[in-house]
Design a protein around this motif. Sequence first.
Motif, short mmCIF file in Angstrom:
data_model
loop_
_atom_site.label_atom_id
_atom_site.label_comp_id
_atom_site.label_asym_id
_atom_site.label_seq_id
_atom_site.Cartn_x
_atom_site.Cartn_y
_atom_site.Cartn_z
N LYS A 185 5.17 31.14 34.08
CA LYS A 185 5.56 32.29 33.26
C LYS A 185 4.37 33.21 33.00
CE LYS A 185 9.51 30.39 30.89
NZ LYS A 185 10.30 30.53 29.70
N SER A 186 3.15 32.73 33.21
CA SER A 186 1.96 33.53 32.92
C SER A 186 1.51 34.28 34.17
CB SER A 186 0.84 32.64 32.38
OG SER A 186 0.54 31.63 33.30
N ILE A 209 -8.52 35.89 34.98
CA ILE A 209 -8.05 35.96 33.59
C ILE A 209 -6.56 35.64 33.60
CG2 ILE A 209 -7.73 37.44 31.59
CD1 ILE A 209 -10.09 39.13 32.70
N THR A 210 -6.16 34.68 32.77
CA THR A 210 -4.75 34.29 32.67
C THR A 210 -4.18 34.81 31.36
OG1 THR A 210 -5.20 32.29 33.94
CG2 THR A 210 -3.15 32.36 32.72
N VAL A 211 -3.03 35.48 31.45
CA VAL A 211 -2.35 36.01 30.27
C VAL A 211 -1.03 35.28 30.13
CG1 VAL A 211 -1.30 38.05 29.22
CG2 VAL A 211 -3.42 38.27 30.51
N ASN A 212 -0.85 34.60 28.99
CA ASN A 212 0.40 33.90 28.70
C ASN A 212 1.30 34.81 27.88
OD1 ASN A 212 -0.44 31.42 29.90
ND2 ASN A 212 -1.73 31.09 28.11
N PRO A 213 2.59 34.89 28.23
CA PRO A 213 3.47 35.78 27.48
C PRO A 213 3.84 35.20 26.12
CG PRO A 213 4.73 34.59 29.11
CD PRO A 213 3.28 34.22 29.31
N GLU A 239 8.63 38.61 29.00
CA GLU A 239 8.52 38.05 30.35
C GLU A 239 7.83 39.06 31.26
OE1 GLU A 239 12.79 38.83 32.39
OE2 GLU A 239 12.77 37.31 30.81
N PHE A 240 7.13 38.53 32.26
CA PHE A 240 6.40 39.35 33.21
C PHE A 240 7.15 39.34 34.55
CE2 PHE A 240 2.65 37.71 30.68
CZ PHE A 240 2.49 38.88 29.96
N LEU A 284 5.30 44.42 35.39
CA LEU A 284 6.29 44.90 34.43
C LEU A 284 6.31 43.93 33.25
CD1 LEU A 284 9.28 45.76 36.80
CD2 LEU A 284 7.59 47.33 35.88
N VAL A 285 6.19 44.47 32.05
CA VAL A 285 6.28 43.69 30.82
C VAL A 285 7.66 43.99 30.23
CG1 VAL A 285 5.26 43.24 28.57
CG2 VAL A 285 3.79 43.94 30.46
N LYS A 286 8.49 42.95 30.07
CA LYS A 286 9.86 43.15 29.60
C LYS A 286 10.12 42.33 28.34
CE LYS A 286 12.01 44.16 34.01
NZ LYS A 286 13.16 43.90 34.86
N GLY A 287 10.97 42.88 27.46
CA GLY A 287 11.34 42.17 26.24
C GLY A 287 12.31 42.98 25.41
N THR A 288 12.73 42.41 24.28
CA THR A 288 13.69 43.08 23.42
C THR A 288 13.03 43.82 22.26
OG1 THR A 288 14.00 41.10 22.09
CG2 THR A 288 15.52 41.43 23.91
#
Length: 179
Positions: A102-103, A114-118, A123-124, A133-137
């Motif tokens: 998921k990261s 560099i690791t980015v955790n959502p 979600e990525f 793309l960064v997606k969410g509500t």
Amino acid sequence: MASHIGKLPVAIPAGVEVSIEGQQFSAKGPKGSDSYVIPEGITGSVEGADIVLTASDDERPTRARHGLSRSIIAGMVQGVHQGYTKSLDIIGTGYRAQLKGKSVEFSLGYSHTITVNPPEGIEFELPSANQILVKGTDKQIVGQVAANIRRLRPPEPYKGKGIKYTDERIRRKAGKAGK
């Protein structure tokens, strides 16, 4: 006198369930669910297919929160119905991103990746190695996560290398003049 923005009703699209219990507002739709505590002095009600907020008094702080509350609720309704997306481009030779579960793991010219955790609800998606793309509500969280990713390697003005929003325009500077 109430806020001009606050007086506008918020339309409830098909497929979205809304409930207001006291000061607690909650919305549930196909993309997820969200909740918000309406500030004191403002009351909300569902009238037909609209959400209506009314301010109880003419105090200035209540008027300011009236419009803000309406905007937050409208954003929540849109978020659970359609969701929000921020698109970022990675520009530079050897700069890329790849999905690891998921990261996302970024190679940005540093000696390490560099690791980015959502965070929860984000979600990525990577259409290519140079776009994310960064997606969410939640509009605020989507924007903040996108800004945090951009901050890993902001675009520089001489060559334009770095991470930028897709619709962002980088003002370029002329380099040092040669002899």
